[in-house]
Design a protein around this motif. Structure first.
Motif, PDB file in Angstrom:
ATOM      1  N   ASP A  73      11.196  16.216  72.114  1.00 12.79           N
ATOM      2  CA  ASP A  73      10.137  15.277  72.475  1.00 12.79           C
ATOM      3  C   ASP A  73      10.191  13.976  71.684  1.00 12.79           C
ATOM      4  OD1 ASP A  73       9.445  16.350  70.040  1.00 12.79           O
ATOM      5  OD2 ASP A  73       7.364  16.844  70.587  1.00 12.79           O
ATOM      6  N   GLN A  74      11.260  13.735  70.924  1.00 17.54           N
ATOM      7  CA  GLN A  74      11.422  12.485  70.199  1.00 17.54           C
ATOM      8  C   GLN A  74      12.901  12.236  69.954  1.00 17.54           C
ATOM      9  OE1 GLN A  74       9.224  13.855  66.598  1.00 17.54           O
ATOM     10  NE2 GLN A  74      11.103  13.402  65.472  1.00 17.54           N
ATOM     11  N   LEU A  75      13.257  10.986  69.692  1.00 17.88           N
ATOM     12  CA  LEU A  75      14.650  10.675  69.396  1.00 17.88           C
ATOM     13  C   LEU A  75      15.126  11.461  68.185  1.00 17.88           C
ATOM     14  CD1 LEU A  75      14.732   6.790  69.858  1.00 17.88           C
ATOM     15  CD2 LEU A  75      15.956   8.461  71.242  1.00 17.88           C
ATOM     16  N   ALA A  76      16.379  11.898  68.224  1.00 18.69           N
ATOM     17  CA  ALA A  76      16.945  12.626  67.096  1.00 18.69           C
ATOM     18  C   ALA A  76      16.912  11.751  65.847  1.00 18.69           C
ATOM     19  CB  ALA A  76      18.380  13.039  67.408  1.00 18.69           C
ATOM     20  N   THR A  77      16.589  12.373  64.720  1.00 17.39           N
ATOM     21  CA  THR A  77      16.546  11.674  63.441  1.00 17.39           C
ATOM     22  C   THR A  77      17.676  12.187  62.550  1.00 17.39           C
ATOM     23  OG1 THR A  77      14.920  13.293  62.656  1.00 17.39           O
ATOM     24  CG2 THR A  77      14.063  11.248  63.588  1.00 17.39           C
ATOM     25  N   LEU A  78      17.653  11.806  61.280  1.00 15.66           N
ATOM     26  CA  LEU A  78      18.688  12.224  60.331  1.00 15.66           C
ATOM     27  C   LEU A  78      18.156  13.318  59.423  1.00 15.66           C
ATOM     28  CD1 LEU A  78      20.021   8.692  59.256  1.00 15.66           C
ATOM     29  CD2 LEU A  78      20.965  10.215  61.010  1.00 15.66           C
ATOM     30  N   ARG A  79      19.049  14.182  58.972  1.00 12.96           N
ATOM     31  CA  ARG A  79      18.692  15.207  57.995  1.00 12.96           C
ATOM     32  C   ARG A  79      19.847  15.396  57.021  1.00 12.96           C
ATOM     33  NH1 ARG A  79      20.695  20.548  59.035  1.00 12.96           N
ATOM     34  NH2 ARG A  79      21.712  20.780  61.078  1.00 12.96           N
ATOM     35  N   PRO A  80      19.580  15.935  55.837  1.00 13.23           N
ATOM     36  CA  PRO A  80      20.667  16.159  54.876  1.00 13.23           C
ATOM     37  C   PRO A  80      21.732  17.098  55.434  1.00 13.23           C
ATOM     38  CG  PRO A  80      18.529  16.325  53.795  1.00 13.23           C
ATOM     39  CD  PRO A  80      18.262  16.277  55.282  1.00 13.23           C
ATOM     40  N   GLY A  81      22.982  16.810  55.102  1.00 17.67           N
ATOM     41  CA  GLY A  81      24.091  17.649  55.517  1.00 17.67           C
ATOM     42  C   GLY A  81      24.879  18.089  54.306  1.00 17.67           C
ATOM     43  N   LEU A  82      26.119  17.643  54.211  1.00 12.48           N
ATOM     44  CA  LEU A  82      26.916  17.975  53.043  1.00 12.48           C
ATOM     45  C   LEU A  82      26.453  17.213  51.812  1.00 12.48           C
ATOM     46  CD1 LEU A  82      30.477  18.220  54.654  1.00 12.48           C
ATOM     47  CD2 LEU A  82      28.869  20.072  54.085  1.00 12.48           C
ATOM     48  N   ALA A  83      25.589  16.253  52.001  1.00  5.57           N
ATOM     49  CA  ALA A  83      24.875  15.608  50.894  1.00  5.57           C
ATOM     50  C   ALA A  83      23.419  16.055  50.934  1.00  5.57           C
ATOM     51  CB  ALA A  83      24.956  14.093  50.999  1.00  5.57           C
ATOM     52  N   GLU A  84      22.893  16.445  49.780  1.00  2.00           N
ATOM     53  CA  GLU A  84      21.487  16.841  49.714  1.00  2.00           C
ATOM     54  C   GLU A  84      20.563  15.635  49.789  1.00  2.00           C
ATOM     55  OE1 GLU A  84      21.434  18.964  46.008  1.00  2.00           O
ATOM     56  OE2 GLU A  84      21.601  20.906  47.034  1.00  2.00           O
ATOM     57  N   SER A  85      21.062  14.476  49.288  1.00  2.00           N
ATOM     58  CA  SER A  85      20.229  13.269  49.281  1.00  2.00           C
ATOM     59  C   SER A  85      21.123  12.039  49.183  1.00  2.00           C
ATOM     60  CB  SER A  85      19.250  13.298  48.108  1.00  2.00           C
ATOM     61  OG  SER A  85      19.952  13.323  46.872  1.00  2.00           O
ATOM     62  N   TRP A  86      20.548  10.876  49.489  1.00  3.48           N
ATOM     63  CA  TRP A  86      21.275   9.612  49.401  1.00  3.48           C
ATOM     64  C   TRP A  86      20.278   8.494  49.118  1.00  3.48           C
ATOM     65  CZ3 TRP A  86      20.628  12.598  53.702  1.00  3.48           C
ATOM     66  CH2 TRP A  86      19.853  12.085  54.750  1.00  3.48           C
ATOM     67  N   LYS A  87      20.766   7.426  48.503  1.00  4.34           N
ATOM     68  CA  LYS A  87      19.901   6.287  48.194  1.00  4.34           C
ATOM     69  C   LYS A  87      20.765   5.059  47.954  1.00  4.34           C
ATOM     70  CE  LYS A  87      19.896   7.363  43.237  1.00  4.34           C
ATOM     71  NZ  LYS A  87      19.074   7.721  42.062  1.00  4.34           N
ATOM     72  N   GLN A  88      20.148   3.877  48.128  1.00  5.10           N
ATOM     73  CA  GLN A  88      20.831   2.644  47.777  1.00  5.10           C
ATOM     74  C   GLN A  88      20.836   2.510  46.259  1.00  5.10           C
ATOM     75  OE1 GLN A  88      18.463   0.073  50.481  1.00  5.10           O
ATOM     76  NE2 GLN A  88      20.404  -0.908  50.993  1.00  5.10           N
ATOM     77  N   ALA A  89      21.944   2.036  45.709  1.00  6.67           N
ATOM     78  CA  ALA A  89      22.029   1.831  44.265  1.00  6.67           C
ATOM     79  C   ALA A  89      21.013   0.773  43.840  1.00  6.67           C
ATOM     80  CB  ALA A  89      23.435   1.397  43.879  1.00  6.67           C
ATOM     81  N   ALA A  90      20.376   0.977  42.716  1.00  3.71           N
ATOM     82  CA  ALA A  90      19.330   0.067  42.256  1.00  3.71           C
ATOM     83  C   ALA A  90      19.854  -1.341  42.011  1.00  3.71           C
ATOM     84  CB  ALA A  90      18.687   0.622  40.980  1.00  3.71           C
ATOM     85  N   ASP A  92      22.722  -2.687  43.443  1.00  3.17           N
ATOM     86  CA  ASP A  92      23.610  -3.211  44.481  1.00  3.17           C
ATOM     87  C   ASP A  92      23.246  -2.565  45.819  1.00  3.17           C
ATOM     88  OD1 ASP A  92      25.627  -4.127  46.095  1.00  3.17           O
ATOM     89  OD2 ASP A  92      27.252  -3.045  45.083  1.00  3.17           O
ATOM     90  N   LYS A  93      22.599  -3.337  46.695  1.00  4.42           N
ATOM     91  CA  LYS A  93      22.156  -2.774  47.977  1.00  4.42           C
ATOM     92  C   LYS A  93      23.311  -2.452  48.911  1.00  4.42           C
ATOM     93  CE  LYS A  93      17.408  -4.441  48.483  1.00  4.42           C
ATOM     94  NZ  LYS A  93      16.493  -5.201  49.368  1.00  4.42           N
ATOM     95  N   LYS A  94      24.504  -2.908  48.611  1.00  2.50           N
ATOM     96  CA  LYS A  94      25.670  -2.560  49.427  1.00  2.50           C
ATOM     97  C   LYS A  94      26.194  -1.161  49.105  1.00  2.50           C
ATOM     98  CE  LYS A  94      27.490  -7.273  49.991  1.00  2.50           C
ATOM     99  NZ  LYS A  94      28.656  -8.151  49.708  1.00  2.50           N
ATOM    100  N   THR A  95      25.778  -0.600  47.993  1.00  2.99           N
ATOM    101  CA  THR A  95      26.300   0.695  47.542  1.00  2.99           C
ATOM    102  C   THR A  95      25.267   1.791  47.741  1.00  2.99           C
ATOM    103  OG1 THR A  95      27.795  -0.321  45.929  1.00  2.99           O
ATOM    104  CG2 THR A  95      27.197   1.977  45.561  1.00  2.99           C
ATOM    105  N   TRP A  96      25.737   2.891  48.326  1.00  2.00           N
ATOM    106  CA  TRP A  96      24.900   4.063  48.572  1.00  2.00           C
ATOM    107  C   TRP A  96      25.434   5.241  47.753  1.00  2.00           C
ATOM    108  CZ3 TRP A  96      20.769   4.084  52.219  1.00  2.00           C
ATOM    109  CH2 TRP A  96      20.608   2.877  52.888  1.00  2.00           C
TER     110      TRP A  96
END
Length: 536
Positions: A73-90, A92-96
């Motif tokens: 009933d809604q567009l598919a979203t994202l969930r953790p896979g082989l990574a438990e979590s991810w974030k942009q580096a504080a 450098d916004k180009k680095t995750w």
């Protein structure tokens, strides 16, 4: 595809309809008829478009991020896979930064870790690496066009850096599939041998048998790292059956349990006989890509591109498809939050279409004429032959436009989508009929950003619009969802008013099942979660 190859494919499909052995009958095997004319590649980066990813990609080989396919009933979203979590580096916004999941093993029993991630990135993005897989690199690079570099921080942490700040980068990460380095080494460091045996991934299914041009068998991975997504069936048998009526016969005879894209005229009788028909809205568009940049292309003129969008009778196509599609008047659907308020609202208006064509110099005395390259079948391609024949007649009758159709095999068409505008591979085509996803801003960037012009990216038409580029840049650098949505709308309005594509229909993802198939969730995605499915 040549007529000879098409007949061979149909013959192989028919051969697959021989009786099951007693052992096969006792095992709970889910048998699926795909639309592909050949089995997708099995190394860990399947070809044959998103149907390849649907069946021989994500069920076996996973990314650091996965799609959540649990809801309809809604567009598919994202969930953790082989990574438990991810974030942009504080800093450098180009680095995750990705924190990897511990305790995951490949199907060959070896450990998944940062070294495996780096090895797979080198496999695709470094042509000088020993494991470079030339046949896969074009596919994955086109889906992740902004990856610049990668680094192992420790055994369970990696950093990925993009060429530009991109708030939508996480939506590209699921397409970076992970294959076992050990399997490649064990098979003589030869991707051809890996394909023949089947690569080893980390997913809920593993490849157990490959029969070239005929079938692939997947077995349940009983050691899968996520107990909530363990498969319910023992195995899955995947068969390429490109011809719609042959797929229908396979379902009716009991030789398969599931067919992709049943022929629309067969749907009423299937329902009457107790078969289950599944449809749902999902982010899909069935268009023609305009070849705007070819020498002397008539489609370089925006008036011609708009005219064609007014000249086609989308409701007639939907009727022909027995309601398994809906009219497309943009890359997104009018009901999508980011559709915006474009100046052009495309309807079937031949008078307006002919007026625009006349302004561009095309009249009954000098009609617009060009060639369209289409496929005979393929992922999301619906029924390309009758649909394009209907469009050919529609454009002739409504606006005097003369269309020649060049039908080729699906992978040939996909390869053409990465060609230069005047490349011999296009055989003079001024448009390509390639069904495409419209799921997120990352996908919009992939298909329409000027930086992704062919042959390096998926912007086949080499379209460039300054207002679109400005909106895309703003939302890429934003973190506020309101700003992102506002500029998503602005970008989409340009796709409608300065159209790089002829928008025809949005598919409703039809499938047909025997009543023994239980638990299927028609996610609003090109992909499916086979682990939900059981057999009664």
């Amino acid at each position: 595809m040549s007529l000879r190859r098409f007949r061979l494919a149909v013959a192989l499909a028919a051969a697959s309809l021989l009786p099951l052995s007693a052992a096969q009958a006792q095992e709970k095997t889910l048998r699926i008829a795909m639309t592909a004319s050949d089995i997708p590649t099995t190394t860990g980066m399947p070809n044959n478009g998103f149907e390849g990813m649907r069946f021989l990609g994500f069920p076996i080989f996973e990314g650091l991020i996965l799609f959540d396919l649990s809801k309809s009933d809604q567009l598919a979203t994202l969930r953790p896979g082989l990574a438990e979590s991810w974030k942009q580096a504080a800093d450098d916004k180009k680095t995750w930064i990705f924190t990897l999941r511990k305790g995951v093993k490949f199907h060959d029993g070896t450990d998944f870790n940062a070294d495996a991630v780096i090895w797979n990135l080198e496999r695709i993005f470094n042509k000088d690496s020993p494991q470079f897989e030339a046949a896969a690199t074009g596919i994955m690079r086109s889906r992740v066009p902004i990856l610049a570099s990668w680094k192992k921080i420790d055994d369970y942490t990696v950093a990925l850096t993009t060429t530009q700040v991109a708030s939508y980068f996480p939506w590209m990460v699921p397409y970076i599939l992970t294959s076992s380095p050990t399997q490649w080494e064990k098979l003589g460091k030869d991707w051809g041998k890996v394909g023949a045996a089947g690569g080893a991934g980390t997913g809920p299914f593993k490849i157990t048998k490959v029969v070239p041009r005929q079938s692939v068998t997947l077995g349940r991975n009983d050691e899968y790292w996520d107990p909530s997504h363990k498969a319910k069936v023992d195995s899955v048998l995947l068969m390429p059956i490109p011809e719609a009526n042959t797929r229908l016969a396979a379902l009716r005879s009991g030789r398969v349990d599931w067919i992709e894209v049943p022929p629309p005229d067969g749907i009423p009788s299937l329902k009457q006989a107790g078969y289950v028909i599944s449809t749902n809205s999902y982010p899909h568009v069935w268009p023609w890509f305009y070849n705007m940049a070819a020498k002397n292309s008539p489609l370089a003129d925006v008036r011609v591109r708009q005219a064609l969008n007014y000249c086609i009778d989308r409701k007639a196509i939907v009727s022909m498809l027995n309601g398994t599609a809906e009219p497309s008047v943009g890359w997104l659907k009018p009901t999508d939050a980011a559709f915006g308020n474009p100046e052009n609202r495309y309807t079937f208006d031949p008078t307006k279409g002919k007026k625009l064509l006349a302004e561009a110099g095309f009249t009954p005395q000098k009609p617009l004429s060009f060639k369209v390259m289409i496929s005979t079948s393929g992922s999301g391609q619906m029924l390309p032959l009758p649909m394009n024949e209907a469009l050919q007649e529609n454009l002739k009758q409504a606006c005097g436009v003369e269309i020649q159709v060049d039908a080729v095999e699906w992978q040939v068409l996909l390869n053409a989508g990465r060609a230069l505008p005047d490349a011999p591979a296009l055989n003079g085509a001024m448009a390509l009929n390639v069904s495409s996803p419209s799921s997120d801003v990352g996908m919009m960037f992939r298909y329409f950003a000027a930086a992704n012009s062919s042959p390096t990216g998926s912007n086949f038409q080499q379209w460039k619009d300054d207002k679109f580029e400005a909106a895309l840049t703003t939302l890429a650098e934003a973190t506020d969802e309101t700003i992102i949505l506002e500029n998503f709308k602005k970008a989409h309005e340009r796709l409608v008013d300065n159209p790089p594509w002829l928008y025809i229909v949005h598919d409703l993802n039809p499938r047909a099942f025997s009543k023994n198939v239980q638990g299927f969730v028609p996610a609003q995605s090109w992909f499916v979660d086979l682990t939900n499915v059981s057999l009664k």
